[in-house]
Design an enzyme around this catalytic site. Sequence first.
Site, mmCIF file in Angstrom:
data_model
loop_
_atom_site.group_PDB
_atom_site.id
_atom_site.type_symbol
_atom_site.label_atom_id
_atom_site.label_comp_id
_atom_site.label_asym_id
_atom_site.label_seq_id
_atom_site.Cartn_x
_atom_site.Cartn_y
_atom_site.Cartn_z
ATOM 1 N N TYR A 76 13.567 -2.078 11.367
ATOM 2 C CA TYR A 76 12.167 -2.057 11.800
ATOM 3 C C TYR A 76 11.938 -0.918 12.787
ATOM 4 C CZ TYR A 76 7.650 -4.110 13.118
ATOM 5 O OH TYR A 76 6.310 -4.339 13.331
ATOM 6 N N ASP A 97 -1.727 -7.029 -1.805
ATOM 7 C CA ASP A 97 -0.539 -7.703 -1.296
ATOM 8 C C ASP A 97 0.350 -8.045 -2.474
ATOM 9 O OD1 ASP A 97 -0.047 -9.137 1.674
ATOM 10 O OD2 ASP A 97 1.170 -9.957 0.060
ATOM 11 N N ASN A 152 -0.744 -1.173 6.110
ATOM 12 C CA ASN A 152 -0.385 -2.257 7.021
ATOM 13 C C ASN A 152 0.829 -3.058 6.567
ATOM 14 O OD1 ASN A 152 -0.959 -4.599 8.991
ATOM 15 N ND2 ASN A 152 -1.189 -5.576 6.992
ATOM 16 N N LYS A 183 9.428 2.216 12.010
ATOM 17 C CA LYS A 183 8.216 2.411 12.815
ATOM 18 C C LYS A 183 8.248 3.746 13.562
ATOM 19 C CE LYS A 183 6.075 -1.337 11.639
ATOM 20 N NZ LYS A 183 4.852 -1.266 10.802
#
Length: 255
Positions: A155, A36, A89, A159
Amino acid sequence: MRLKDKVSVVTGGAEGIGRETAIRLAKEGSKVIVSDFNEELGELTVRDIQESGGEARFFKADVTSFEQVEALVEFTVQTFGNIHVMFNNAGIGITKPFLDHSPEDYHKVVNVNQHGVYYGMLAAARKMKDLGTEGVIINNASVFGFVGTLGITGYQAAKGAVVMLTKHGALELAPHGIRVVGIGPAAVNTKIVQGYRDAGLLEYMKKQQLTRKLIEPEEIAAVTAFLATDEARSLNGSIVMADDGFASFKSDIRP
């Protein structure tokens, strides 16, 4: 312990779906590299895994840099000797009406949510091929890669690209024994839905799901962990829609 002797990488592992998936993978027996940009919270995920008897390490990386993602994969192999699972992710969201959404907003989201996935796929697949590892790459797509909604221009675009990267990657990498599969959550109870809260749209989003509530990140983690196992070998190139019916049941007109 379906993932005993496996090594997994989770990007965006400091919070939300990433954190819960890292914990679940460790419970299934995998060694886990948590990555992260937030070092403090990422290290907390690692400590929680270790205190529960699992093996985990933290590596700070910005997924918008291919060099840093390559370094993450290399660190994984140097630390645990292999890489079997790559969970791409890491993601962010910006919620604004389309006409208020700037090119800067768009590129910020796409750089993380689309390019970060591509970089993770490429770095992991190259290393798996070099090592002769039959691995699995799991991409966090979204129900919003399939259906439109308000206020998330970048977004949605990113995606949608992740959905096609998953299909394309599965086709290209199958000869090397590498599966590529995605997961398609809808509205999950994480910080990424804060924009909907701020815009007064959260109750609307809940009503798009059959249970009329947010999905919990632990629920997505459970599905993701299954996709990492050998039991899921028949799943390849597809997006598993963990969306509580969001994309499928719009004929439901209950108040």
